[in-house]
Design a protein around this motif. Structure first.
Motif, PDB file in Angstrom:
ATOM      1  N   UNK A  20       0.841  -1.193   0.000  1.00  0.00           N
ATOM      2  CA  UNK A  20       0.000   0.000   0.000  1.00  0.00           C
ATOM      3  C   UNK A  20       0.882   1.250   0.000  1.00  0.00           C
ATOM      4  N   UNK A  21       1.946   1.230   0.785  1.00  0.00           N
ATOM      5  CA  UNK A  21       2.908   2.343   0.787  1.00  0.00           C
ATOM      6  C   UNK A  21       3.487   2.523  -0.617  1.00  0.00           C
ATOM      7  N   UNK A  22       3.902   1.430  -1.240  1.00  0.00           N
ATOM      8  CA  UNK A  22       4.516   1.481  -2.557  1.00  0.00           C
ATOM      9  C   UNK A  22       3.570   2.097  -3.589  1.00  0.00           C
TER      10      UNK A  22
ATOM     11  N   UNK B 232      11.750  -3.238  -0.338  1.00  0.00           N
ATOM     12  CA  UNK B 232      10.968  -4.368   0.176  1.00  0.00           C
ATOM     13  C   UNK B 232       9.513  -3.927   0.373  1.00  0.00           C
ATOM     14  N   UNK B 233       8.608  -4.461  -0.447  1.00  0.00           N
ATOM     15  CA  UNK B 233       7.201  -4.075  -0.389  1.00  0.00           C
ATOM     16  C   UNK B 233       6.285  -5.298  -0.487  1.00  0.00           C
ATOM     17  N   UNK B 234       6.300  -6.199   0.463  1.00  0.00           N
ATOM     18  CA  UNK B 234       5.385  -7.342   0.408  1.00  0.00           C
ATOM     19  C   UNK B 234       3.947  -6.906   0.670  1.00  0.00           C
ATOM     20  N   UNK B 235       3.019  -7.694   0.182  1.00  0.00           N
ATOM     21  CA  UNK B 235       1.605  -7.418   0.447  1.00  0.00           C
ATOM     22  C   UNK B 235       1.202  -8.031   1.789  1.00  0.00           C
TER      23      UNK B 235
ATOM     24  N   UNK C  59      -6.841  -0.231  -2.465  1.00  0.00           N
ATOM     25  CA  UNK C  59      -6.106  -0.916  -3.528  1.00  0.00           C
ATOM     26  C   UNK C  59      -6.468  -2.390  -3.640  1.00  0.00           C
ATOM     27  N   UNK C  60      -7.477  -2.831  -2.890  1.00  0.00           N
ATOM     28  CA  UNK C  60      -7.769  -4.261  -2.828  1.00  0.00           C
ATOM     29  C   UNK C  60      -8.111  -4.839  -4.199  1.00  0.00           C
ATOM     30  N   UNK C  61      -8.919  -4.153  -4.985  1.00  0.00           N
ATOM     31  CA  UNK C  61      -9.287  -4.673  -6.303  1.00  0.00           C
ATOM     32  C   UNK C  61      -8.106  -4.655  -7.266  1.00  0.00           C
ATOM     33  N   UNK C  62      -7.242  -3.674  -7.128  1.00  0.00           N
ATOM     34  CA  UNK C  62      -6.069  -3.591  -7.992  1.00  0.00           C
ATOM     35  C   UNK C  62      -5.093  -4.722  -7.672  1.00  0.00           C
ATOM     36  N   UNK C  63      -4.865  -4.981  -6.382  1.00  0.00           N
ATOM     37  CA  UNK C  63      -3.920  -6.030  -6.001  1.00  0.00           C
ATOM     38  C   UNK C  63      -4.422  -7.416  -6.389  1.00  0.00           C
ATOM     39  N   UNK C  64      -5.709  -7.658  -6.188  1.00  0.00           N
ATOM     40  CA  UNK C  64      -6.247  -9.005  -6.415  1.00  0.00           C
ATOM     41  C   UNK C  64      -6.654  -9.241  -7.865  1.00  0.00           C
ATOM     42  N   UNK C  65      -7.143  -8.171  -8.533  1.00  0.00           N
ATOM     43  CA  UNK C  65      -7.716  -8.379  -9.865  1.00  0.00           C
ATOM     44  C   UNK C  65      -7.111  -7.489 -10.953  1.00  0.00           C
ATOM     45  N   UNK C  66      -6.196  -6.602 -10.571  1.00  0.00           N
ATOM     46  CA  UNK C  66      -5.627  -5.690 -11.556  1.00  0.00           C
ATOM     47  C   UNK C  66      -6.581  -4.601 -11.993  1.00  0.00           C
ATOM     48  N   UNK C  67      -7.659  -4.376 -11.210  1.00  0.00           N
ATOM     49  CA  UNK C  67      -8.682  -3.396 -11.557  1.00  0.00           C
ATOM     50  C   UNK C  67      -8.360  -2.049 -10.902  1.00  0.00           C
ATOM     51  N   UNK C  68      -8.138  -1.015 -11.725  1.00  0.00           N
ATOM     52  CA  UNK C  68      -7.786   0.307 -11.208  1.00  0.00           C
ATOM     53  C   UNK C  68      -8.991   1.224 -11.017  1.00  0.00           C
ATOM     54  N   UNK C  69     -10.192   0.668 -11.128  1.00  0.00           N
ATOM     55  CA  UNK C  69     -11.374   1.501 -10.936  1.00  0.00           C
ATOM     56  C   UNK C  69     -11.358   2.124  -9.538  1.00  0.00           C
ATOM     57  N   UNK C  70     -11.641   3.408  -9.458  1.00  0.00           N
ATOM     58  CA  UNK C  70     -11.611   4.107  -8.177  1.00  0.00           C
ATOM     59  C   UNK C  70     -10.243   4.632  -7.797  1.00  0.00           C
ATOM     60  N   UNK C  71      -9.257   4.476  -8.717  1.00  0.00           N
ATOM     61  CA  UNK C  71      -7.907   4.965  -8.464  1.00  0.00           C
ATOM     62  C   UNK C  71      -7.498   5.916  -9.596  1.00  0.00           C
ATOM     63  N   UNK C  72      -6.626   6.855  -9.280  1.00  0.00           N
ATOM     64  CA  UNK C  72      -6.078   7.743 -10.273  1.00  0.00           C
ATOM     65  C   UNK C  72      -4.656   8.111  -9.890  1.00  0.00           C
ATOM     66  N   UNK C  73      -3.842   8.454 -10.874  1.00  0.00           N
ATOM     67  CA  UNK C  73      -2.459   8.817 -10.611  1.00  0.00           C
ATOM     68  C   UNK C  73      -2.373  10.302 -10.335  1.00  0.00           C
ATOM     69  N   UNK C  74      -1.755  10.636  -9.224  1.00  0.00           N
ATOM     70  CA  UNK C  74      -1.581  12.024  -8.846  1.00  0.00           C
ATOM     71  C   UNK C  74      -0.095  12.291  -8.620  1.00  0.00           C
ATOM     72  N   UNK C  75       0.437  13.272  -9.342  1.00  0.00           N
ATOM     73  CA  UNK C  75       1.868  13.555  -9.247  1.00  0.00           C
ATOM     74  C   UNK C  75       2.219  14.215  -7.920  1.00  0.00           C
ATOM     75  N   UNK C  76       1.294  14.998  -7.342  1.00  0.00           N
ATOM     76  CA  UNK C  76       1.572  15.685  -6.080  1.00  0.00           C
ATOM     77  C   UNK C  76       1.031  14.854  -4.937  1.00  0.00           C
TER      78      UNK C  76
ATOM     79  N   UNK D 112      -1.740  -9.272   3.136  1.00  0.00           N
ATOM     80  CA  UNK D 112      -3.086  -9.648   2.695  1.00  0.00           C
ATOM     81  C   UNK D 112      -4.090  -9.721   3.838  1.00  0.00           C
ATOM     82  N   UNK D 113      -3.616  -9.688   5.068  1.00  0.00           N
ATOM     83  CA  UNK D 113      -4.539  -9.741   6.211  1.00  0.00           C
ATOM     84  C   UNK D 113      -5.260  -8.414   6.430  1.00  0.00           C
ATOM     85  N   UNK D 114      -4.802  -7.328   5.798  1.00  0.00           N
ATOM     86  CA  UNK D 114      -5.437  -6.024   5.997  1.00  0.00           C
ATOM     87  C   UNK D 114      -6.275  -5.584   4.802  1.00  0.00           C
ATOM     88  N   UNK D 115      -6.409  -6.443   3.790  1.00  0.00           N
ATOM     89  CA  UNK D 115      -7.109  -6.035   2.569  1.00  0.00           C
ATOM     90  C   UNK D 115      -8.530  -5.539   2.822  1.00  0.00           C
ATOM     91  N   UNK D 116      -9.194  -6.151   3.776  1.00  0.00           N
ATOM     92  CA  UNK D 116     -10.601  -5.792   4.012  1.00  0.00           C
ATOM     93  C   UNK D 116     -10.793  -4.921   5.248  1.00  0.00           C
TER      94      UNK D 116
END
Length: 307
Positions: A21-23, A272-275, A290-307, A277-281
């Motif tokens: 999540x930090x990564x 070192x950035x392991x997942x 990030x739960x859907x992105x980590x498990x399914x590769x779905x970026x819905x609800x996420x956006x890239x922000x430079x700042x 998985x016990x905190x996903x929910x």
């Protein structure tokens, strides 16, 4: 991706919850879309308290300037809507409005009441304002205020808005205040908690019975075996709307937090950035953004922000 920079308390907390999540948050700069009513309310209150302590404008005006009407991207909490803090004409004006507007309007009133409570309860305890919104030395982070308290001397203060009071051991358990106090070489720290679920007194409109502290929806007073059943008149108890916790911050706590942060910084430098998985929910009471992105590769609800 690695970094040689020293990290903030919030970044350290995020890494401990889930390194991946930090990564995603700091390195990939993926952020959840939208925001919450709690965040917007807290930011507006902070701005108002800054103005109050620095004597730069009326705090209520500053709060209203920053607490603008919610958009559709704002998530609200059911407790945001509290008609018992409103005057009759205000309740009538909200009739038929959607929940998002009702939540914003109720929080707007709560903000005014909490600022009034702060001025009545805590402000008289301040002998001197030493600093406001001071950056930490050598590490990202901002201290809400450092004051000279009439009973405790120099105190590092953290303002909080919360739904319920903090526990008595909150200060001792606060890693953030331990870090900040150690960084600034200040022995005492404190929470000033503004309670959004404003404590209220209630008195029967019919017989005048004080029903504060009871759960009865109507007056339960009986006379000659007949229950009154009168409606309650609610008034906000401002003195209970502000919780002040001040005390010493043990040096052992400061050292423990600093040691843990340095260990995390070393792990970040090593990439070192392991997942976890016990905190996903369960991230602060909700599923990880990030739960859907980590498990399914779905970026819905996420956006890239430079700042």
């Amino acid at each position: 991706m690695t970094s040689k920079k020293r990290i903030s308390h919030s970044a350290w907390s995020k890494y401990l919850m889930c390194p991946k999540m930090y990564d995603l948050h700091y390195n990939e700069k993926l952020r959840p879309t939208g925001t919450s009513s709690a965040l917007l309310f807290g930011l507006a209150i902070d701005e108002a308290l800054n103005a109050l302590l620095l004597d730069k404008g009326k705090p209520l005006d500053v709060f209203r300037k920053h607490f603008v009407e919610f958009g559709d991207d704002v998530s609200i909490h059911p407790n945001d809507i509290d008609f018992n803090v409103l005057e009759p004409d205000q309740k009538e004006a909200l009739s038929g409005k959607d929940e998002i507007f009702q939540a914003w309007a109720c929080l707007r009133v709560k903000g005014r009441l909490l600022l009034e409570a702060y001025e009545e309860v805590f402000l008289p305890q301040i002998e001197e304002v030493i600093s406001v919104q001071k950056n930490l030395e050598g590490r990202p982070g901002v201290i809400d205020a450092v004051i000279r308290h009439r009973s405790h001397g120099v105190v590092l203060v953290d303002h909080k808005t919360a739904s319920r009071p903090y526990t008595k051991d909150a200060l001792r358990r606060s890693t953030q205040l331990s870090l900040y106090a150690g960084n600034e070489k200040i022995e005492k720290a404190g929470f000033v908690v503004l309670l959004k679920n404003l404590p209220k007194a209630k008195v029967c409109k019919v017989c005048g019975t004080d029903g504060s502290g009871t759960r009865y929806k109507t007056c339960a007073e009986t006379k000659d075996g007949v229950r009154c059943g009168g409606a309650w008149h609610y008034t906000v108890d401002k003195r209970k709307a502000v919780q002040v916790i001040i005390g010493d911050v043990p040096k052992s706590n400061q050292d423990l937090v600093e040691s843990s942060i340095r260990q995390v910084e070393a792990a970040i430098r090593a990439g070192i950035y392991p997942r976890n998985l016990t905190t996903c929910n369960w991230v602060y009471g909700s599923p990880c953004p990030y739960v859907n992105y980590c498990w399914n590769g779905n970026k819905k609800g996420l956006e890239k922000k430079e700042k």
